[in-house]
Design an enzyme around this catalytic site. Structure first.
Site: not given
Length: 506
Positions: A174, A293
């Site tokens: 991320e 995720e």
């Protein structure tokens, strides 16, 4: 009475083989995911290495095939060296991601021992936030080189004689997010990811590498980030990552039940972006997607990392899931299967305690949350080829995603056994749906289970661990190549069909 919906199950309508890596999970050094989750020395059911065997058994029952580790946001400030060697010599560090004190009693070698016991493939994340190419190469050498070098001999000195042979590596986490330690622009990250990937492929061309995609589809750089990163890394990476969490807290239940429509749009958008880059570069390789995720998360209840006090292994985002959450998780699994031609890896986040299917109490029991059940049944019975299933049905108008089909479905066909498994969600929370299913002749129904409840807010707990479980369905009638199936409101259903007993052993 005429059926309200129709769908056809035809083994010739193939999408792709079921990829076992779709049934992955995630263990991050966050909250109680590791400590008092999978690892708790001194627990009555802990083994000699401190692994909770009750959680280990539930992990196997869940059907997890792959686990991503050690993060997540945690990895972007993590020094892997802190978690190897004699435990008494390991330092206590501050984890800036979750404002926690990390004592490093559990690290790489402990995780790999746990993974071997659980029978799961490791998916290792590298710190490309506050570290870079050198540290990534050092970790891969320590983990994967047989011996005779400083780092491989260090591993052997730490009691691990044979290399871990980890094949799947995430190039950071991320890094488009300003909350991330070492946040970067797409250009900065793309160059670092390319340099790291080039070095890792020089070490071992057989490694599979995952480049960071957007943290979520609401990011202002969504799509543009992937395009720029892939232009820099296309010939060296195998996957681009996707992350998505679905929050039911705003009370818009119809939109929440339609979360799979948003996930599918995200998948197809990033697949199209990757294909555009491939065309631009005149590269015929197809980049696969790693949805590493995903889950339901009551995110609006979490007030951000800055709201946390420094603590050691605190209780953090331990959401208790209800029936509706389980139905949505089932629909997200359907979505991943529906896109098995492009999604090659998927990880539900996380495995234990932190927005998890498995909950534990320190020194006490472990139990299955409601979302455990659709995952376990899908992982167990999705075999063979994924079939294209497009129901003819009514639509539901949602505030977030517009009109969506009332039914969300997929199926798998196992050519070896002749078995066929249907997975279907009724998104209509007000009414049952009578559905006509056309399927190959000569099949019999061998199992019909539902997750539904008159109280959609019902949950499991340590005191009532089986309040919500899959229950046998009653609304199924099979006549030749037609089955009539009544789906309860806001429900997830699995129906398994098989040839006559003489031809199959379901």
């Amino acid at each position: 009475m005429a059926p309200a919906a129709r769908l056809t199950l035809d083994p010739s309508f193939r999408i792709a083989p079921v990829e076992p890596r779709l049934f992955g999970s995630f263990v991050e050094h966050m909250g109680r995911s590791v400590y008092t989750g999978i690892f708790e020395p001194g627990h009555p059911l802990a083994d000699a290495e401190g692994i909770r065997t009750d959680v280990l058994e539930l992990t196997r029952e869940l059907g997890v095939t792959l686990v991503r580790y050690p993060g997540g946001n945690f990895v972007s400030n993590y020094h892997w060296e802190d978690g190897v060697g004699p435990v008494e010599e390991r330092p206590v560090r501050l984890d800036l991601a979750w404002r926690s004190r990390e004592d490093n009693r559990f690290g790489l070698n402990e995780f790999m021992s746990w993974a071997a016991k659980a029978g799961v493939e490791p998916m290792m994340a590298l710190n490309l936030g506050t570290r870079g190419v050198t540290e990534a190469l050092q970790l891969v050498e320590y983990a994967n080189y047989p011996g005779g070098t400083r780092l491989s001999e260090l591993r052997r000195a730490h009691g691990v004689d044979k290399p871990h042979d980890i094949h799947l590596w995430c190039l950071g986490n991320e890094l488009d997010g300003p909350w991330q330690m070492g946040h970067k622009t797409a250009g900065e990250y793309g160059r670092l990811a390319a340099e790291t990937a080039r070095a890792l492929k020089r070490f071992d061309p057989g490694l599979s590498l995952v480049a960071c995609g957007s943290s979520n589809s609401g990011m202002p750089t969504f799509g543009a980030w992937e395009a720029e990163v892939l232009e820099a890394t296309y010939d060296m990476v195998d996957y681009i990552s996707l992350h998505a969490y679905y929050d039911p807290s705003d009370g818009d239940v119809d939109s929440f039940l339609a979360s799979g429509a948003d996930m599918e749009h995200m998948i197809r958008s990033i697949a199209a972006t990757a294909d555009h880059v491939g065309a631009k570069l005149r590269d015929r390789k197809k980049i696969k997607l790693s949805f590493d995720e995903w889950n339901v998360w009551y995110q609006s209840r979490f007030h951000g990392e800055s709201s946390l006090d420094w603590a050691e292994h605190p209780r953090l985002i331990e959401d208790a899931y209800d029936v509706t959450d389980a139905v949505v998780v089932g629909s997200l699994l359907i979505t991943l299967l529906r896109n098995a031609d492009r999604v090659g890896v998927a990880c539900q986040a996380q495995l234990a305690n932190v927005i998890a299917p498995i909950m534990t109490e320190p020194g006490g029991p472990a139990w299955r949350q409601t979302i455990f059940h659709p995952f376990a049944l899908t992982a167990r019975h999705a075999r063979g080829e994924v079939l294209r299933v497009e129901p003819e049905c009514a639509t539901i108008d949602t505030g977030r995603y517009g009109e969506v089909p009332a039914l969300w479905s997929t199926a798998t066909h196992d050519e070896a056994t002749g078995g066929l498994t249907l997975f279907v969600v009724n998104r209509d929370r007000h009414a049952p749906c009578t559905t006509e299913v056309t399927l190959p002749g000569g099949l019999r129904a061998v199992e019909h289970l539902e997750i539904a409840d008159a109280d959609p807010s019902a949950r499991n707990s340590a005191g009532s661990p089986d309040r919500v479980v899959p229950r046998p369905g009653t609304g199924l009638h099979l006549d030749g190549c037609k089955a009539t199936l009544t789906l309860p409101p806001a429900s997830w259903t699995i129906v398994r069909f098989a040839p006559p007993a003489s031809r199959s052993n379901p």
